[in-house]
Design a protein around this motif. Structure first.
Motif, PDB file in Angstrom:
ATOM      1  N   ASN A 126      33.609  12.048  76.607  1.00  0.00           N
ATOM      2  CA  ASN A 126      32.922  12.682  75.490  1.00  0.00           C
ATOM      3  C   ASN A 126      31.849  13.641  75.992  1.00  0.00           C
ATOM      4  N   ASP A 127      31.086  13.229  76.983  1.00  0.00           N
ATOM      5  CA  ASP A 127      30.043  14.083  77.552  1.00  0.00           C
ATOM      6  C   ASP A 127      30.653  15.342  78.172  1.00  0.00           C
ATOM      7  N   LEU A 128      31.757  15.193  78.856  1.00  0.00           N
ATOM      8  CA  LEU A 128      32.455  16.339  79.455  1.00  0.00           C
ATOM      9  C   LEU A 128      32.853  17.347  78.369  1.00  0.00           C
ATOM     10  N   LEU A 129      33.454  16.853  77.308  1.00  0.00           N
ATOM     11  CA  LEU A 129      33.913  17.733  76.228  1.00  0.00           C
ATOM     12  C   LEU A 129      32.751  18.399  75.496  1.00  0.00           C
ATOM     13  N   LEU A 171      42.947  14.328  76.582  1.00  0.00           N
ATOM     14  CA  LEU A 171      42.543  15.325  77.567  1.00  0.00           C
ATOM     15  C   LEU A 171      43.695  16.237  77.973  1.00  0.00           C
ATOM     16  N   GLN A 172      44.917  15.720  77.998  1.00  0.00           N
ATOM     17  CA  GLN A 172      46.052  16.572  78.358  1.00  0.00           C
ATOM     18  C   GLN A 172      46.208  17.708  77.354  1.00  0.00           C
ATOM     19  N   ASP A 173      45.992  17.415  76.090  1.00  0.00           N
ATOM     20  CA  ASP A 173      46.030  18.473  75.069  1.00  0.00           C
ATOM     21  C   ASP A 173      44.937  19.500  75.327  1.00  0.00           C
ATOM     22  N   ARG A 174      43.753  19.047  75.704  1.00  0.00           N
ATOM     23  CA  ARG A 174      42.649  19.965  76.009  1.00  0.00           C
ATOM     24  C   ARG A 174      42.941  20.760  77.282  1.00  0.00           C
ATOM     25  N   LEU A 175      43.595  20.129  78.268  1.00  0.00           N
ATOM     26  CA  LEU A 175      43.981  20.841  79.487  1.00  0.00           C
ATOM     27  C   LEU A 175      44.945  21.967  79.141  1.00  0.00           C
ATOM     28  N   ASN A 176      45.906  21.679  78.288  1.00  0.00           N
ATOM     29  CA  ASN A 176      46.848  22.726  77.858  1.00  0.00           C
ATOM     30  C   ASN A 176      46.112  23.863  77.161  1.00  0.00           C
ATOM     31  N   VAL A 212      41.322  32.763  68.460  1.00  0.00           N
ATOM     32  CA  VAL A 212      41.701  31.885  69.579  1.00  0.00           C
ATOM     33  C   VAL A 212      40.562  30.900  69.857  1.00  0.00           C
ATOM     34  N   TYR A 213      39.342  31.430  69.984  1.00  0.00           N
ATOM     35  CA  TYR A 213      38.201  30.543  70.240  1.00  0.00           C
ATOM     36  C   TYR A 213      38.023  29.536  69.104  1.00  0.00           C
ATOM     37  N   GLU A 214      38.247  29.970  67.880  1.00  0.00           N
ATOM     38  CA  GLU A 214      38.123  29.045  66.753  1.00  0.00           C
ATOM     39  C   GLU A 214      39.069  27.851  66.922  1.00  0.00           C
ATOM     40  N   GLY A 215      40.305  28.119  67.328  1.00  0.00           N
ATOM     41  CA  GLY A 215      41.272  27.036  67.534  1.00  0.00           C
ATOM     42  C   GLY A 215      40.899  26.132  68.696  1.00  0.00           C
ATOM     43  N   VAL A 216      40.480  26.716  69.810  1.00  0.00           N
ATOM     44  CA  VAL A 216      40.120  25.925  70.986  1.00  0.00           C
ATOM     45  C   VAL A 216      38.897  25.063  70.679  1.00  0.00           C
ATOM     46  N   ILE A 217      37.895  25.650  70.050  1.00  0.00           N
ATOM     47  CA  ILE A 217      36.668  24.915  69.740  1.00  0.00           C
ATOM     48  C   ILE A 217      36.947  23.795  68.735  1.00  0.00           C
ATOM     49  N   SER A 218      37.748  24.069  67.721  1.00  0.00           N
ATOM     50  CA  SER A 218      38.094  23.021  66.748  1.00  0.00           C
ATOM     51  C   SER A 218      38.805  21.859  67.427  1.00  0.00           C
ATOM     52  N   GLY A 219      39.737  22.172  68.323  1.00  0.00           N
ATOM     53  CA  GLY A 219      40.438  21.123  69.063  1.00  0.00           C
ATOM     54  C   GLY A 219      39.503  20.330  69.967  1.00  0.00           C
ATOM     55  N   HIS A 220      38.583  21.020  70.610  1.00  0.00           N
ATOM     56  CA  HIS A 220      37.617  20.339  71.476  1.00  0.00           C
ATOM     57  C   HIS A 220      36.682  19.441  70.659  1.00  0.00           C
ATOM     58  N   LYS A 261      37.375  17.967  67.829  1.00  0.00           N
ATOM     59  CA  LYS A 261      38.151  16.788  67.424  1.00  0.00           C
ATOM     60  C   LYS A 261      38.288  15.822  68.594  1.00  0.00           C
ATOM     61  N   ALA A 262      38.598  16.350  69.773  1.00  0.00           N
ATOM     62  CA  ALA A 262      38.733  15.496  70.958  1.00  0.00           C
ATOM     63  C   ALA A 262      37.414  14.802  71.282  1.00  0.00           C
ATOM     64  N   ALA A 263      36.299  15.511  71.139  1.00  0.00           N
ATOM     65  CA  ALA A 263      34.990  14.893  71.376  1.00  0.00           C
ATOM     66  C   ALA A 263      34.746  13.760  70.385  1.00  0.00           C
ATOM     67  N   ALA A 264      35.079  13.991  69.130  1.00  0.00           N
ATOM     68  CA  ALA A 264      34.913  12.939  68.114  1.00  0.00           C
ATOM     69  C   ALA A 264      35.819  11.748  68.412  1.00  0.00           C
ATOM     70  N   ASP A 265      37.049  12.031  68.849  1.00  0.00           N
ATOM     71  CA  ASP A 265      38.014  10.966  69.128  1.00  0.00           C
ATOM     72  C   ASP A 265      37.646  10.135  70.351  1.00  0.00           C
ATOM     73  N   THR A 266      36.838  10.684  71.247  1.00  0.00           N
ATOM     74  CA  THR A 266      36.458   9.952  72.469  1.00  0.00           C
ATOM     75  C   THR A 266      35.033   9.417  72.420  1.00  0.00           C
ATOM     76  N   GLU A 267      34.304   9.715  71.369  1.00  0.00           N
ATOM     77  CA  GLU A 267      32.885   9.347  71.294  1.00  0.00           C
ATOM     78  C   GLU A 267      32.658   7.849  71.490  1.00  0.00           C
ATOM     79  N   GLU A 268      33.427   7.024  70.817  1.00  0.00           N
ATOM     80  CA  GLU A 268      33.276   5.569  70.934  1.00  0.00           C
ATOM     81  C   GLU A 268      34.102   4.997  72.076  1.00  0.00           C
ATOM     82  N   LEU A 269      35.123   5.696  72.486  1.00  0.00           N
ATOM     83  CA  LEU A 269      36.080   5.181  73.471  1.00  0.00           C
ATOM     84  C   LEU A 269      35.616   5.367  74.910  1.00  0.00           C
ATOM     85  N   ASP A 270      35.098   6.558  75.224  1.00  0.00           N
ATOM     86  CA  ASP A 270      34.748   6.854  76.615  1.00  0.00           C
ATOM     87  C   ASP A 270      33.617   7.880  76.642  1.00  0.00           C
ATOM     88  N   THR A 271      32.409   7.430  76.883  1.00  0.00           N
ATOM     89  CA  THR A 271      31.247   8.316  76.843  1.00  0.00           C
ATOM     90  C   THR A 271      31.287   9.391  77.924  1.00  0.00           C
TER      91      THR A 271
END
Length: 193
Positions: free
Chosen positions: A140-143, A26-31, A117-125, A127-137
């Protein structure tokens, strides 16, 4: 990815290690979101040309929405027991992308660059959604919720860059400068028809 801080506590059902992992994602997404809302405002101030008012007015609601997303991410980091970092120096030190490269420029040029810019932000988001899907629903829902708005905003941008035949003037470009130039050329080509 941001350095993991091991919290003293986190949300129920997550271990402190899992809380730290999610907070680092999430810190990466905050940045990224903080950078995006500042970039959107920069474009808002520096856009010129015949499409000025349309783009100028289109961007402020995006700025507000992205700023709210950043706040939600920061509050989720805090909820996980980790301190969110929102200082400019920390953002610049930890980001993996370059600063936005256009200053005062035409609306179509800015929109071409903003598409990248949007392409980079969306791609990062995504990936973060995929990385949190099993870890914290909850995270994941927020992203995923953010992705709905971010992809909608990119569509607003792309509508200015798309031909009637559905071709995107920035297709095949990889940098902001290349995308800005391709968007400008596409607009000139469309105007000459």
């Amino acid at each position: 990815m941001a350095r993991k801080q091991l919290p003293h506590y986190t949300v129920p059902t997550l271990t402190p290690e899992d809380g730290a992992t999610v907070a680092a994602i999430l810190q990466d997404r905050l940045n990224s979101l903080t950078d995006l809302h500042l970039t959107l405002k920069h474009i808002h101030w520096n856009v010129v040309g015949p499409h000025f008012i349309a783009v100028h007015l289109m961007l402020d609601p995006q700025v507000d929405a992205v700023r709210a997303q950043a706040d939600e991410v920061a509050e989720r980091i805090a909820t996980l027991g980790v301190s969110p970092v929102g200082t400019p120096g920390a953002l610049v030190a930890s980001r993996s992308w370059d600063d936005y490269s256009l200053g005062r420029a035409g609306a179509i040029e800015h929109l071409g660059a903003l598409d990248r810019v949007y392409e980079g932000v969306i791609s990062g988001h995504r990936k973060a959604a995929a990385d949190t899907e099993e870890l914290d629903t909850v995270t994941n829902d927020l992203l995923v919720g953010h992705l709905h708005d971010l992809e909608l905003f990119q569509w607003f941008v792309r509508a200015h860059l798309e031909s009637a035949g559905g071709e995107l003037s920035t297709e095949g470009t990889s940098t902001e400068q290349d995308s800005a130039g391709a968007a400008e050329q596409g607009a000139k080509k469309a105007a000459s028809r």
